[in-house]
Design an enzyme around this catalytic site. Structure first.
Site, short mmCIF file in Angstrom:
data_model
loop_
_atom_site.label_atom_id
_atom_site.label_comp_id
_atom_site.label_asym_id
_atom_site.label_seq_id
_atom_site.Cartn_x
_atom_site.Cartn_y
_atom_site.Cartn_z
N GLY A 286 0.68 -0.80 0.21
CA GLY A 286 -0.50 -0.02 0.28
C GLY A 286 0.60 1.71 -0.11
N GLY B 75 1.67 5.01 1.41
CA GLY B 75 2.40 6.07 1.99
C GLY B 75 3.03 5.90 3.57
CB CYS C 34 5.31 -3.62 -0.03
SG CYS C 34 6.07 -1.97 -0.51
CD GLN D 126 7.17 -0.13 4.89
OE1 GLN D 126 6.15 0.51 5.09
NE2 GLN D 126 8.57 0.48 3.93
CG ASN E 181 5.98 0.79 -5.39
OD1 ASN E 181 6.66 2.09 -5.25
ND2 ASN E 181 4.75 0.80 -5.95
N GLY F 166 8.85 3.72 -0.32
CA GLY F 166 9.89 4.67 0.37
C GLY F 166 10.01 5.24 1.56
CG PHE F 167 8.47 5.41 4.78
CD1 PHE F 167 8.57 6.45 5.65
CD2 PHE F 167 7.53 5.77 3.58
CE1 PHE F 167 8.12 6.80 5.47
CE2 PHE F 167 6.60 7.03 3.26
CZ PHE F 167 7.30 8.11 4.44
CG HIS G 147 5.45 -5.45 -4.66
ND1 HIS G 147 4.36 -5.53 -4.26
CD2 HIS G 147 6.20 -4.44 -4.49
CE1 HIS G 147 4.39 -4.57 -3.57
NE2 HIS G 147 5.99 -3.77 -3.82
CD GLU H 156 3.14 -8.35 -6.31
OE1 GLU H 156 3.60 -7.54 -5.54
OE2 GLU H 156 3.71 -9.03 -4.74
#
Length: 382
Positions: free
Chosen positions: A236, A238, A265, A269, A305, A307-308, A348, A350
């Site tokens: 997801g 954000g 992903c 986290q 993909n 950013g954290f 990922h 998949e």
């Protein structure tokens, strides 16, 4: 029509607009993949972002219905060097430009994407604006500076489903035909949708899972009422630390020491945060199809993909084992609990798009659920 990219530091890049006419403001990021642009554009993890494609050609294979990861594009804008005016692919049902215009996505072509990426690489991902409606650079900069940072944003609940549903695959996207020929036990999996990709649902289904999808704000009672063999926490967009309901849910579910859980992903986290860890924002993120990740003597080339990332030093080594690292920068790429059937990966498995090196993680999840089912049978017989 002429177009602009204005970054928060005042840098201006000029190009030609395509797609919808308008202005889009968000975090400017880049993806280094050479293929799979349709999957990237529709990946909900890109919500709120302006995506720069480093590969110079875009749109060569058009668009189709089979390669969508969601019903509509997730990105706010698409930036590229060259846009193919006419696609060439037997599955194509239209051009990328027409499709973006249909869905209200602004595009900018003809810009120096190498210069954009170098600036993001050296200075980090920052907010920016793409405009094709004649808005002045000064006005765009004012709007960009007023826009919120990606840090602190809970975008998962914005893109999550609003209702529970059972996944029924509309396509035969399972790339491993051997799985279709094998008789398999079916396992009931509850997937928490923080922005889940369709390819993940299809891989779970292909590996023998009947998937019930629940909204991001669901509580443990709603999950356990479905009597799952295992729980999946999805990818997801954000800031993971802002997804309070997801972290609370993971904490509740972790209280069952026998419940198998798997996170990808953002879900990975959230598992780390529920275990007492912390996350931090990467400089320019990991977005591409060829990130090497190592663990247990095996190197996997992975699709990423995000950013954290999780802070490895924030995790309790007595309870949590870091199983994988991104070999480019040594950030955490995988974890597992030492005493529970719980694990997650930052990348990922998949693919879609990307390599299939990591698909075995789905089989691992199945094996954990099978072990629990067998243990329950033995307990009932004893």
């Amino acid at each position: 029509m002429d177009g602009l990219l204005v970054l928060a530091d005042g840098t201006v890049f000029r190009g030609q607009g395509f797609g919808a006419k308008g202005t889009a403001i968000g975090e400017v990021v880049f993806n280094t993949g050479m293929s799979g642009y349709q999957e990237v554009i529709t990946d909900p993890s890109y919500t709120g972002q302006l995506i720069t494609f480093t590969y110079p050609e875009l749109g060569n294979t058009g668009v189709n219905q089979e390669d969508l990861e969601a019903d509509t594009p997730a990105v706010k804008a698409v930036l590229c060097r060259c846009l193919a005016p006419q696609p060439s692919n037997w599955r194509s049902s239209g051009t990328l430009e027409q499709w973006l215009e249909q869905h209200g996505v602004v595009g900018l072509k003809g810009i120096d994407t190498r210069a954009v990426v170098r600036q993001l690489r050296d200075g980090g991902a920052i907010n920016g604006a793409v405009s094709t409606d004649g808005t002045s650079p000064a006005e765009l900069l004012k709007q960009v500076l007023a826009a919120p940072s990606m840090a602190g944003q809970n975008l998962a609940e914005r893109v999550s489903t609003t209702r529970a549903y059972r996944w029924s695959s509309p396509t035969a996207a399972a790339f491993d035909r051997r799985l279709q020929d094998q008789p398999v036990d079916r396992y009931r999996v509850v997937a928490i949708d923080f922005g889940i990709k369709r390819a993940i649902l299809e891989r779970l289904s292909a590996h023998g899972c009947d998937v019930e999808v629940l909204p991001a704000g669901s509580d443990a009672d709603a999950v356990l009422a479905l009597k799952p063999d295992g729980v999946f926490l999805s990818n997801g967009p954000g800031d993971p630390s802002a997804v309070g309901s997801g972290i609370a849910l993971a904490k509740q579910l972790l209280s069952d020491p026998a419940l198998p859980m798997f996170g990808i992903c953002l879900g990975h986290q959230i598992l780390g945060l529920a275990l007492g860890g912390s996350t931090f924002k990467l400089g320019y993120g990991h977005r591409g199809l060829n990130h090497p990740c190592g663990g247990s003597g095996l190197v996997e080339i992975t699709s990423q993909n995000h950013g954290f990332a999780l802070d490895a030093n924030s995790l309790d080594p007595q309870r949590v084992a870091v199983t994988h690292h991104n070999l480019n920068d040594r950030t955490v790429a995988g974890l597992e609990l030492r005493d529970q059937p719980v694990f997650g990966v930052q990348y990922h498995p998949e693919a879609s798009p990307g390599p299939h090196d990591a698909d075995h993680h789905f089989a691992r999840f199945i094996n954990l659920m099978a072990s629990r089912r067998n243990a329950d049978k033995i307990e009932r017989l004893s």
